[in-house]
Design a protein around this motif. Structure first.
Motif, short mmCIF file in Angstrom:
data_model
loop_
_atom_site.label_atom_id
_atom_site.label_comp_id
_atom_site.label_asym_id
_atom_site.label_seq_id
_atom_site.Cartn_x
_atom_site.Cartn_y
_atom_site.Cartn_z
N HIS A 184 1.14 -1.27 0.17
CA HIS A 184 0.50 0.28 -0.21
C HIS A 184 1.08 1.14 -0.18
O HIS A 184 0.36 2.42 -0.98
N ILE A 185 1.91 1.03 1.00
CA ILE A 185 2.69 2.47 1.11
C ILE A 185 3.15 2.56 -0.35
O ILE A 185 3.40 3.72 -0.83
N ASN A 186 3.82 1.95 -0.68
CA ASN A 186 4.52 1.79 -2.02
C ASN A 186 3.33 1.87 -3.49
O ASN A 186 4.76 3.08 -4.53
N ARG A 187 2.73 1.46 -3.16
CA ARG A 187 1.22 1.97 -4.45
C ARG A 187 1.19 3.87 -4.01
O ARG A 187 1.82 4.43 -5.39
N ILE A 188 1.63 4.65 -3.27
CA ILE A 188 1.35 6.00 -3.05
C ILE A 188 3.15 6.55 -3.26
O ILE A 188 2.85 7.36 -4.54
N THR A 189 4.56 5.84 -2.82
CA THR A 189 5.50 6.81 -3.31
C THR A 189 6.05 6.35 -4.43
O THR A 189 6.55 6.69 -4.99
N ASP A 190 5.84 5.19 -5.79
CA ASP A 190 6.35 5.20 -6.52
C ASP A 190 5.87 5.70 -7.83
O ASP A 190 6.11 6.02 -7.96
N ARG A 191 4.13 6.22 -7.42
CA ARG A 191 3.46 7.36 -8.40
C ARG A 191 3.63 8.53 -8.06
O ARG A 191 4.09 9.03 -9.15
N LEU A 192 4.29 8.81 -6.64
CA LEU A 192 4.72 9.95 -6.87
C LEU A 192 5.82 10.18 -7.35
O LEU A 192 6.21 10.91 -7.99
N MET A 226 5.36 10.84 7.22
CA MET A 226 4.34 10.48 6.74
C MET A 226 3.26 11.01 5.55
O MET A 226 3.22 11.36 3.96
N VAL A 227 3.89 13.00 6.13
CA VAL A 227 3.21 13.81 5.43
C VAL A 227 4.44 13.76 3.63
O VAL A 227 3.98 14.33 2.83
N VAL A 328 -2.76 6.46 6.32
CA VAL A 328 -3.11 7.93 6.75
C VAL A 328 -2.07 8.78 5.11
O VAL A 328 -2.54 9.45 5.33
N ILE A 329 -1.27 7.45 5.03
CA ILE A 329 -0.46 8.34 4.49
C ILE A 329 -1.52 7.87 2.48
O ILE A 329 -1.25 8.44 2.20
N GLU A 330 -2.01 6.64 2.66
CA GLU A 330 -3.38 6.91 1.40
C GLU A 330 -4.28 8.26 1.62
O GLU A 330 -3.92 9.54 0.38
N GLN A 331 -4.60 8.72 2.87
CA GLN A 331 -5.71 9.89 2.55
C GLN A 331 -4.65 10.72 2.42
O GLN A 331 -4.97 11.79 2.18
N MET A 332 -3.98 11.03 3.39
CA MET A 332 -3.46 12.44 3.00
C MET A 332 -2.23 12.51 1.43
O MET A 332 -2.96 13.77 1.44
N ALA A 333 -2.02 11.74 0.47
CA ALA A 333 -2.25 11.80 -0.16
C ALA A 333 -3.14 11.58 -1.36
O ALA A 333 -3.10 13.01 -2.57
N LYS A 334 -4.16 11.26 -0.96
CA LYS A 334 -5.51 11.53 -1.64
C LYS A 334 -5.72 13.22 -1.58
O LYS A 334 -6.28 13.96 -2.39
N TRP A 335 -6.03 13.81 -0.47
CA TRP A 335 -6.15 14.82 -0.33
C TRP A 335 -5.26 16.30 -0.83
O TRP A 335 -5.31 17.51 -1.59
N GLU A 345 -9.06 4.64 -2.15
CA GLU A 345 -9.78 4.67 -1.64
C GLU A 345 -9.39 4.33 0.06
O GLU A 345 -9.14 2.80 0.70
N PRO A 346 -9.01 5.28 0.86
CA PRO A 346 -8.20 4.58 2.02
C PRO A 346 -8.88 3.89 3.14
O PRO A 346 -8.82 3.34 3.73
N GLU A 347 -10.64 4.26 3.07
CA GLU A 347 -11.24 3.65 3.81
C GLU A 347 -11.22 2.26 3.40
O GLU A 347 -11.45 1.01 4.51
N ALA A 348 -11.71 2.17 1.91
CA ALA A 348 -11.70 0.62 1.80
C ALA A 348 -10.64 -0.20 2.24
O ALA A 348 -10.36 -1.54 3.08
N SER A 349 -9.08 0.42 1.94
CA SER A 349 -7.58 0.01 2.09
C SER A 349 -7.55 -0.62 4.28
O SER A 349 -7.21 -1.94 4.51
N PHE A 350 -8.15 0.37 4.81
CA PHE A 350 -8.24 -0.06 6.34
C PHE A 350 -9.82 -0.54 6.45
O PHE A 350 -8.98 -2.07 7.31
#
Length: 376
Positions: A184-192, A226-227, A328-335, A345-350
Motif C-alpha cells: 500500500h505504501i509503495n503504491r503511493i510513493t511509486d506513483r509520486l 508520512m507527510v 493515513v499516507i493514502e488519505q493524505m496523498a489523496k488530499w 480509497e483509504p477507507e477501503a484499505s483500512f
C-alpha cells in the motif's frame, strides 16, 4: 490396548509441545540481543497501545497472552478499547500499570505476574534504564524487548512486527501483514516518484486542540515523515530537530501552509472539555466537524491559504502509534493530490486490514475534512 494407545498419543502430544518451544535470540529495535523462550505464553505490554500490533498477529484473541499492560489504551483510545472489550470482556480484568516515564510503573507487580517477556515501547527505554527496571528484570530472568511504532515508525515498524511474530511463533502472519502494508505504501510513493507533482506545504498539528497552546507538531519522523511520503512538504521539518516538538503560531502564519492536517481523538479522560476533534472508530462525525470548524478559528489559522481553500483535515491520532500508518499516507496523498490518487480509497484499505488481520469489525470515523458533508 486402547488405554496404552491413548497414553502413547498423549506422550507424543506432550513431546511435540515441548519441542515446539525453543530459546531464540531476538534483536530488538535498539540492537539489543535478547534470549527468549518462544512462543511466549505470558506477556506484559509496557504500553496498552502495543496491542494494535499484537492484534494483527494474534488475531483470534489478542489478549490471550497478555497478563499485564499499561493503562493508557482506555484513556487514549476509549472507542477502540470499548470495541475490544465488547468482544473480549476479560480485558477489564487484566492487571494494569502506570507509565515508566512518570514513575508509576510497579516493577514488583510486574515480576509477580511471572511473564515470559516484557515488551516495552522504545520511548520508555531511557526511563526504564534510569529506574533500573531492566536490571531488576534481568536479575530474575525475565527478558525485556523494545519495539517501536512511535519514535521512528517508518524505520522500525517492520522490525517490530517481525519481533512480535517471533515472540508469538507467528512469523508467517507477521510477514503477510508486512507485505500488505508495504504494498500500500509503495503504491503511493511509486506513483509520486513517477508523476513528480508540485508538492503542497503542509502543517501537521499533533493533538490539535488538546491544549490551549499552539502548536505541537512533528519533525522528520512519524507524521512528519508520512507527510513527505504522501507528497507534501512538512513545514516543521526544518524547525523541529527530532520526532516531536513545537512551533509557534507566527511560524505557521509565515509558512502559509497549503494544507492543514491535525490529529485528533476522544481525549475526555486526558483533557476534558478542550477543543480536540473526536475522530476514531464509530465517531460522531457531526460533533467532529463542529469541533473542527471551531479549531480553525484560532488566530494562527484564520488567514492562511489552507483555511481560505478549505484544505483543512483531521485524522485519528493513533495512526502515529500503531502499524497502520499506510492508511493515513493514502488519505493524505489523496488530499494533497486528488487527481493523481482519485482511484485510491483509504477507507477501503483500512476495512481490508480489519477483515484480513483484526478480530473486530471495522467502524468508520477516522478522517474528516472541513468540506465534508455530514448527516445529522
Amino acid at each position: 490396548m486402547k488405554i496404552f494407545g491413548a497414553i502413547a498419543t498423549l506422550a507424543m502430544l506432550v513431546a511435540g509441545s515441548v519441542q515446539a518451544a525453543e530459546t531464540v535470540k531476538i534483536t530488538d529495535v535498539t540492537g539489543r540481543e535478547v534470549s527468549v523462550n518462544v512462543p511466549v505464553e505470558h506477556v506484559i505490554l509496557g504500553e496498552g497501545r502495543l496491542v494494535y500490533g499484537l492484534a494483527t498477529i494474534d488475531s483470534e484473541d489478542p489478549f490471550a497472552r497478555v497478563v499485564g499492560w499499561r493503562d493508557d489504551l482506555k484513556k487514549a483510545d476509549p472507542q477502540g478499547y470499548d470495541i475490544y472489550a465488547a468482544k473480549y470482556p476479560k480485558i477489564d480484568d487484566i492487571p494494569t500499570f502506570g507509565g515508566i516515564k512518570d514513575g508509576s510503573f510497579d516493577i514488583e507487580q510486574a515480576i509477580s505476574l511471572n511473564p515470559d517477556v516484557v515488551i516495552m515501547n522504545l520511548e520508555s527505554k531511557a526511563a526504564t534504564e534510569d529506574g533500573g527496571f531492566d536490571e531488576k528484570l534481568a536479575a530474575v530472568g525475565i527478558p525485556l524487548v523494545y519495539i517501536d511504532f512511535r519514535e521512528a515508525p517508518m524505520k522500525n515498524t517492520e522490525t517490530s512486527m517481525r519481533i512480535l511474530g517471533q515472540l508469538t511463533g507467528k512469523q508467517d502472519r507477521a510477514e503477510e501483514f508486512i507485505k500488505f502494508r508495504a504494498d500500500h505504501i509503495n503504491r503511493i510513493t511509486d506513483r509520486l516518484a513517477k508523476a513528480n507533482p508540485e508538492k503542497p506545504k503542509v502543517f501537521i498539528e499533533r493533538a490539535a486542540g488538546y491544549s490551549e497552546e499552539c502548536c505541537m507538531s512533528f519533525g522528520n519522523e512519524n507524521f512528519g515523515k508520512m507527510v513527505e511520503m504522501a507528497g507534501g512538504i512538512n513545514i516543521a521539518a526544518d524547525i523541529i530537530p527530532g520526532t516531536f516538538g513545537t512551533i509557534n503560531p507566527e511560524q505557521v502564519v509565515a509558512s502559509n501552509p497549503d494544507q492543514f492536517v491535525g490529529t485528533g481523538g476522544d481525549w475526555e479522560a486526558y483533557a476534558p472539555g478542550m477543543a480536540w476533534v473526536p475522530v476514531g472508530p464509530g465517531a460522531d462525525m457531526v460533533e467532529a466537524k463542529r469541533k473542527l470548524v471551531g479549531l480553525m478559528e484560532r488566530p494562527a489559522f484564520t488567514g492562511v491559504k489552507a483555511t481560505k481553500d478549505d484544505n483543512i483535515h483531521v485524522v485519528w491520532h493513533q495512526f502515529y502509534n500503531s502499524p497502520y500508518q499506510f492508511v493515513v499516507i493514502e488519505q493524505m496523498a489523496k488530499w494533497f493530490h486528488p487527481d493523481l490518487f482519485a482511484d485510491i480509497e483509504p477507507e477501503a484499505s483500512f476495512r481490508e486490514l480489519y477483515e484480513r488481520f483484526l478480530p473486530i469489525d471495522y467502524q468508520p470515523g477516522y478522517f474528516i475534512s472541513i468540506s465534508d458533508t455530514v448527516a445529522n
